[in-house]
Design an enzyme around this catalytic site. Structure first.
Site, PDB file in Angstrom:
ATOM      1  N   GLY A  17       0.866  -1.173   0.000  1.00  0.00           N
ATOM      2  CA  GLY A  17       0.000   0.000   0.000  1.00  0.00           C
ATOM      3  C   GLY A  17       0.893   1.209   0.000  1.00  0.00           C
ATOM      4  N   CYS A  32       5.550  -5.767   1.571  1.00  0.00           N
ATOM      5  CA  CYS A  32       5.823  -4.328   1.582  1.00  0.00           C
ATOM      6  C   CYS A  32       5.106  -3.636   2.750  1.00  0.00           C
ATOM      7  CB  CYS A  32       5.466  -3.721   0.225  1.00  0.00           C
ATOM      8  SG  CYS A  32       6.242  -2.122  -0.018  1.00  0.00           S
ATOM      9  N   TYR A  33       4.039  -2.896   2.515  1.00  0.00           N
ATOM     10  CA  TYR A  33       3.335  -2.267   3.637  1.00  0.00           C
ATOM     11  C   TYR A  33       2.928  -3.328   4.667  1.00  0.00           C
ATOM     12  CZ  TYR A  33      -0.100   0.222   6.440  1.00  0.00           C
ATOM     13  OH  TYR A  33      -0.783   0.766   7.495  1.00  0.00           O
ATOM     14  N   HIS A  45       8.451  -7.118  -3.872  1.00  0.00           N
ATOM     15  CA  HIS A  45       7.184  -7.583  -4.460  1.00  0.00           C
ATOM     16  C   HIS A  45       7.373  -8.912  -5.196  1.00  0.00           C
ATOM     17  CE1 HIS A  45       4.695  -4.117  -3.526  1.00  0.00           C
ATOM     18  NE2 HIS A  45       5.816  -3.437  -3.601  1.00  0.00           N
ATOM     19  N   GLU A  84       5.167 -10.716  -6.398  1.00  0.00           N
ATOM     20  CA  GLU A  84       4.094 -10.940  -7.377  1.00  0.00           C
ATOM     21  C   GLU A  84       4.406 -10.397  -8.765  1.00  0.00           C
ATOM     22  OE1 GLU A  84       4.153  -8.963  -4.806  1.00  0.00           O
ATOM     23  OE2 GLU A  84       3.020  -7.111  -5.059  1.00  0.00           O
ATOM     24  N   GLY A 123     -19.799 -13.296 -28.992  1.00  0.00           N
ATOM     25  CA  GLY A 123     -18.715 -13.771 -29.844  1.00  0.00           C
ATOM     26  C   GLY A 123     -17.395 -13.735 -29.090  1.00  0.00           C
ATOM     27  N   GLY A 124     -17.370 -13.036 -27.956  1.00  0.00           N
ATOM     28  CA  GLY A 124     -16.156 -12.950 -27.150  1.00  0.00           C
ATOM     29  C   GLY A 124     -15.982 -14.185 -26.274  1.00  0.00           C
ATOM     30  N   VAL A 125     -14.811 -14.281 -25.656  1.00  0.00           N
ATOM     31  CA  VAL A 125     -14.465 -15.470 -24.872  1.00  0.00           C
ATOM     32  C   VAL A 125     -15.382 -15.640 -23.649  1.00  0.00           C
ATOM     33  CG1 VAL A 125     -12.632 -16.571 -23.528  1.00  0.00           C
ATOM     34  CG2 VAL A 125     -12.057 -15.218 -25.529  1.00  0.00           C
ATOM     35  N   ASP A 126     -15.602 -14.544 -22.917  1.00  0.00           N
ATOM     36  CA  ASP A 126     -16.314 -14.686 -21.644  1.00  0.00           C
ATOM     37  C   ASP A 126     -17.741 -15.205 -21.834  1.00  0.00           C
ATOM     38  OD1 ASP A 126     -13.993 -13.599 -20.741  1.00  0.00           O
ATOM     39  OD2 ASP A 126     -14.818 -11.607 -20.341  1.00  0.00           O
ATOM     40  N   SER A 127     -18.448 -14.631 -22.810  1.00  0.00           N
ATOM     41  CA  SER A 127     -19.830 -15.082 -22.977  1.00  0.00           C
ATOM     42  C   SER A 127     -19.879 -16.492 -23.584  1.00  0.00           C
ATOM     43  CB  SER A 127     -20.656 -14.085 -23.785  1.00  0.00           C
ATOM     44  OG  SER A 127     -20.207 -14.024 -25.114  1.00  0.00           O
ATOM     45  N   LYS A 143      -8.963 -13.872 -16.447  1.00  0.00           N
ATOM     46  CA  LYS A 143      -9.106 -14.167 -17.882  1.00  0.00           C
ATOM     47  C   LYS A 143      -8.386 -15.468 -18.291  1.00  0.00           C
ATOM     48  CE  LYS A 143     -10.617 -12.393 -21.793  1.00  0.00           C
ATOM     49  NZ  LYS A 143     -11.932 -11.746 -21.920  1.00  0.00           N
TER      50      LYS A 143
END
Ligand code: XMP
Length: 518
Positions: free
Chosen positions: A54, A81-82, A174, A176, A229-233, A374
């Site tokens: 943070g 970190c914080y 960090h 990550e 037409g997208g991946v998520d739907s 994703k």
């Protein structure tokens, strides 16, 4: 039983990355604001807690603090970190401003008695030093009594510590971010060796868990889903289809602004191959009609959005007995809309929430992917049998070619653009570059330029090619496509698309440019 790691967010820009790295270790985790109540924490029953970084100092008057009872749960805690500074400070150590702010790579040395510690073993491997990414102004200058220093750097005498009895860790750097090359191993060691999670979070596990949950949630009711037409739907459709079969109905509004053959491909994959019930509405003419004479990009977006909702709603009203509206909301949408500090999951991003439809139509909202990042959505999609070409497709904006045809949208412009775009993408695939590029597409410029074709003079339109590298689409840089490939693409477009005689390559970064041209 589900294994969960809780990440308490203190406002770091990297908090989502912590979650992604832990998920990559096949452990489920959730991000919540630092002030999450103990009741909710106990209900989540985490195996371990990570306190994120943070931007504040522990000495600030409004320094963020978690409920102190989190330290009495008897589970491992990792402060980053914080988080490291906060724990050292709270338990009697001393934190002070470093002589200089440290931002960037640093070389860490392992304390002489720390090599067998699981986190340090993961970070250092066989080497005496490890490169890590630092970003801090404060540092720990004295540790609480029972804490032990594990590693230090030139500028941070305590770059990592452990409280071995309570299995608490702190790292100043960090782990990550990718700039800490062995950082993901460290997080892996924390969740698997210190928290003793087994790594149950796999696509197959998610699917199995979701099928049971969806069946129970939906019962015998009917569900409606807008396919884009997208991946998520598409993944939402495949998952729901497997869970509830014919109780799912999808509406696919073809707005005439899709890529070449895209509408047919969506139908072939979902409806014909998988047997999902899909109603396709070919509304290209209506969209073009409404866009006639409109040149302002935002107005074009609004018209496309409203027309979509109108058509969708009209189609939905013809269906009877629908109780649920499913949406392809994914975890980053949930986190972004919650805001890192409000702690309340409020609105889903507007383009995911089909125009407030659930409230208007009094439908219950079903969001089966809302826990997934994703890349996890993609893995689940592959496990459900969706084709890789669909799963790894570059993102495509909701308004489609509407914002890739500059100014007024016309049918013949869209047809020319679709052909040029298809040649461009096919060549990138052929060259093995498509997967390495975050987003590539052609843009139609409604200006004419002079050329020579054969013996004659031509006077035709221009397309620009765009290809960007980006990890989050917030910033992007031009992908360096080799010149000979660019030349071949330009050549093919000019020869094969009658109406285009000039091709340019866009080398603008974002910022100052945007990825799309409108
Ligand atoms: P920009 O152009 O803002 O794009 O740099 C960033 C990412 O967002 C996509 N994009 C959109 N997606 N509706 C969408 O669903 C939109 O109106 C829209 N505008 C941009 C863009 O394709 C890129 O991936």
């Amino acid at each position: 039983m589900r294994e969960t790691i809780l990440i308490l967010d203190f406002g770091s820009q990297y908090t989502q990355l912590i979650a992604r790295r832990i998920r990559e270790a096949q452990v489920y985790c959730e991000i919540h604001p630092f002030f999450m109540s103990m009741d909710r924490i106990r209900a989540l029953a985490p195996q371990g807690i990570v306190l994120s970084g943070g931007h504040q100092s522990v000495y600030d008057s409004n320094a963020p603090e978690p409920d102190p009872a989190v330290f009495d749960l008897g589970i491992p805690v990792l402060g980053i970190c914080y988080g490291l500074q906060y724990m050292a400070h709270r338990f009697g150590g001393h934190v002070q401003q470093a002589s200089r702010r440290e931002y960037g790579p640093a070389l860490l040395t392992c304390a002489h008695d720390a090599a067998s510690d699981p986190l340090m073993a993961a970070l250092f491997g066989d080497t005496a030093t490890a490169t890590v990414w630092m970003s801090h102004g404060d540092q720990v200058s004295r540790l609480p009594e029972s804490f032990r220093c594990l590693a230090s750097s030139d500028n941070a005498p305590v770059a990592a510590w452990v409280e071995p009895q309570r299995r608490w860790y702190g790292v100043q750097f960090h782990p990550e971010v990718h700039h800490t090359p062995r950082g993901s191993q460290l997080l892996h060691a924390f969740v698997r060796q210190v928290c003793h999670c087994h790594g149950l979070w796999t696509p197959e596990h998610f699917i199995e868990h979701s099928l049971a949950r969806l069946q129970q949630q939906v019962g015998t009711e009917r569900v409606l889903l807008a396919l884009s037409g997208g991946v998520d739907s598409a993944v939402t459709a495949a998952l729901l289809h497997r869970a509830i079969g014919a109780q799912l109905t999808c509406i696919f509004v073809d707005n005439g602004l899709l890529r070449l053959h895209e509408g047919d491909e969506v139908m072939a994959t979902l409806a014909h191959n998988m047997g999902v019930q899909v109603e396709r509405i070919n509304a290209g003419e209506l969209f073009l009609d409404r866009l006639r004479g409109v040149t302002d990009p935002e107005q074009k977006r609004r018209i496309i959005g409203h027309t979509f909702i109108e058509i969708f709603e009209e189609a939905a009203q013809r269906l009877t007995g629908i109780a649920w509206l499913a949406q392809g909301t994914i975890y980053p949408d949930v986190i972004e809309s919650a805001g890192s500090h409000t702690g309340v999951a409020t609105n889903i991003k507007s383009h995911h929430n089909v125009g407030g439809l659930p409230e208007r139509m009094q439908l219950k909202l079903l969001e089966p992917l809302r826990e997934l990042f994703k890349d996890e959505v993609r893995q689940v999609g592959l496990s459900l049998g969706l084709p890789p070409e669909m799963i790894f497709r570059h993102p495509f904006p909701g308004p489609g070619l509407g914002v890739r045809i500059l100014g007024e949208v016309k049918q013949d412009y869209a047809d020319l653009l679709r052909q040029a775009d298809a040649i461009y993408l096919a060549e990138l695939r052929q060259a093995g570059l498509y997967e390495r590029i975050a987003q590539a597409f052609a843009v139609f410029l409604p200006v004419k330029s002079v050329g020579v074709m054969g013996d004659g003079r031509s006077y035709q339109y221009v397309v620009a090619l765009r290809a960007v590298e980006s990890s989050d689409y917030m910033t992007a840089s031009c992908y360096p496509i080799p010149h000979d490939l660019l030349a071949r693409i330009a050549n093919r477009i000019i020869n094969e698309v009658d109406g285009i005689n000039r091709v340019t390559y866009d080398i603008t970064s974002k910022p100052p440019g945007t990825i799309e041209w409108e």
